[in-house]
Design a protein around this motif. Sequence first.
Motif, short mmCIF file in Angstrom:
data_model
loop_
_atom_site.label_atom_id
_atom_site.label_comp_id
_atom_site.label_asym_id
_atom_site.label_seq_id
_atom_site.Cartn_x
_atom_site.Cartn_y
_atom_site.Cartn_z
N VAL A 68 0.84 -1.20 0.00
CA VAL A 68 0.00 0.00 0.00
C VAL A 68 0.88 1.25 0.00
O VAL A 68 0.67 2.18 -0.78
CB VAL A 68 -0.95 0.00 1.22
CG1 VAL A 68 -1.83 1.23 1.22
CG2 VAL A 68 -1.81 -1.26 1.24
N ILE A 69 1.90 1.26 0.85
CA ILE A 69 2.80 2.42 0.95
C ILE A 69 3.55 2.63 -0.36
O ILE A 69 3.62 3.74 -0.89
CB ILE A 69 3.83 2.23 2.10
CG1 ILE A 69 3.11 2.04 3.43
CG2 ILE A 69 4.78 3.42 2.19
CD1 ILE A 69 4.00 1.53 4.54
N LYS A 70 4.07 1.54 -0.91
CA LYS A 70 4.88 1.61 -2.13
C LYS A 70 4.05 2.16 -3.30
O LYS A 70 4.48 3.08 -4.00
CB LYS A 70 5.41 0.19 -2.43
CG LYS A 70 6.05 0.00 -3.77
CD LYS A 70 7.50 0.50 -3.74
CE LYS A 70 8.25 0.25 -5.03
NZ LYS A 70 7.74 0.96 -6.19
N LYS A 71 2.85 1.60 -3.48
CA LYS A 71 2.03 2.01 -4.62
C LYS A 71 1.50 3.44 -4.43
O LYS A 71 1.36 4.19 -5.39
CB LYS A 71 0.86 1.04 -4.84
CG LYS A 71 1.31 -0.32 -5.34
CD LYS A 71 1.70 -0.27 -6.82
CE LYS A 71 2.49 -1.46 -7.31
NZ LYS A 71 1.88 -2.75 -7.11
N LYS A 72 1.22 3.78 -3.20
CA LYS A 72 0.74 5.14 -2.93
C LYS A 72 1.86 6.13 -3.27
O LYS A 72 1.61 7.20 -3.84
CB LYS A 72 0.36 5.25 -1.44
CG LYS A 72 -0.08 6.62 -1.01
CD LYS A 72 -1.52 6.86 -1.30
CE LYS A 72 -1.93 8.27 -0.90
NZ LYS A 72 -3.31 8.55 -1.20
N SER A 73 3.07 5.75 -2.92
CA SER A 73 4.20 6.61 -3.19
C SER A 73 4.43 6.74 -4.71
O SER A 73 4.67 7.85 -5.21
CB SER A 73 5.41 6.01 -2.48
OG SER A 73 6.56 6.63 -2.86
N ASP A 74 4.29 5.64 -5.45
CA ASP A 74 4.43 5.69 -6.91
C ASP A 74 3.36 6.61 -7.51
O ASP A 74 3.64 7.43 -8.39
CB ASP A 74 4.26 4.29 -7.54
CG ASP A 74 5.40 3.37 -7.17
OD1 ASP A 74 6.42 3.87 -6.66
OD2 ASP A 74 5.27 2.15 -7.40
N ALA A 75 2.13 6.43 -7.02
CA ALA A 75 1.01 7.23 -7.55
C ALA A 75 1.24 8.72 -7.25
O ALA A 75 0.96 9.58 -8.08
CB ALA A 75 -0.30 6.76 -6.94
N MET A 76 1.80 8.99 -6.06
CA MET A 76 2.01 10.38 -5.67
C MET A 76 3.14 11.01 -6.48
O MET A 76 3.10 12.20 -6.78
CB MET A 76 2.29 10.46 -4.17
CG MET A 76 2.01 11.80 -3.55
SD MET A 76 0.42 12.51 -4.00
CE MET A 76 -0.67 11.73 -2.84
#
Lengths: 230, 112
Positions: A68-76
């Motif tokens: 969740v953290i990794k993908k959220k960071s990519d999206a951001m």
Amino acid sequence: MKLTQDQIQELFKFTRKHYVEYYDVQLELVDHLANGIEEVMVQRPQLTFKEALDLEFKKFGVFGFYDVIKKKSDAMHKRYWKIFFRFYKEYFKLPKVLMLFAASTLLFLVLRALPVETSKYIPGLAILIVLVLFLINVFRNRRKQRSKTRKWLLEDMIAANGNIFIYLNFALQILLFPNLIKWPLGSPLGMFMVSFVVVLIGILFHVMVNIIPHKTEELLAETYPEYKMT
Amino acid sequence: MANSKLFKGSLNTIILKLLEEKGKMYGYEITQKVKELTKGELKITEGALYPALHKLEAEGLLEAEVAKVDNRLRKYYKLTEKGEKETVNRLAELEEFIRSMHNLVNPDWSIQ
């Protein structure tokens, strides 16, 4: 049964303990865990809050909140670059595009007036001067950052890209290896291209270091609907 | 369902379809809705749902709004205009895929 305010705070602590440092990510995970816990405690009332929480957390798999953290960071990151280009594009439209060409022409005239052995140092020096001029702003932004308790992912990205020291290294590389740009400086067209690229790089830093960090509040409110509510 | 890999590639389309029908939903609600609609056959894992939601949001297909519910904040997702158009395309693609898979699994051997 609904969770109490203390239990919700307990969940925020739990997410922090599991390496979720940004409030925007914590908020969503806390609501999710809370919903799951409330449901499981209705179905199995003998469970304690802690046991129900462990059950819900297991559903995230062996890597916990990592994905969740990794993908959220990519999206951001994607979002940051979209914001960046929104501001950068302004310099290719009237009236700012005139400034872009005026600055490029001015640099071109300076390069043309000097012998190549001297002018090859000018692009690196120009970028260095621009960056040093930005330094004061950066320190002002940093001071504002430190006073905040809640961390937002986008805010951290804005601050990281506003980190002037990464770009100082870039300017120093050009200064240390001036012969890299000696060849294009041999022709007027090449000389103008070098000037144009240097100005483009200068504007890029200006947007990242000066423009975007000054609009942090506005951009956070635009990106996070929860920003104004917390 | 034994093999969740089969529907992993369709997760984004499932999310878009649900939001098209319900208007706005929050993460937990989506997991529960899928479980309910498929009578527990399909389960969206939490570790897959949120990354998918954040990706769709970054692509501009979803937008979020936040409301205070009980004693916490809840993030709802809904389709943007671009998301509405994309839902139609992706559903058509998925239906085409299902038809093709059906033809592969149950080929019609009869002579036309």
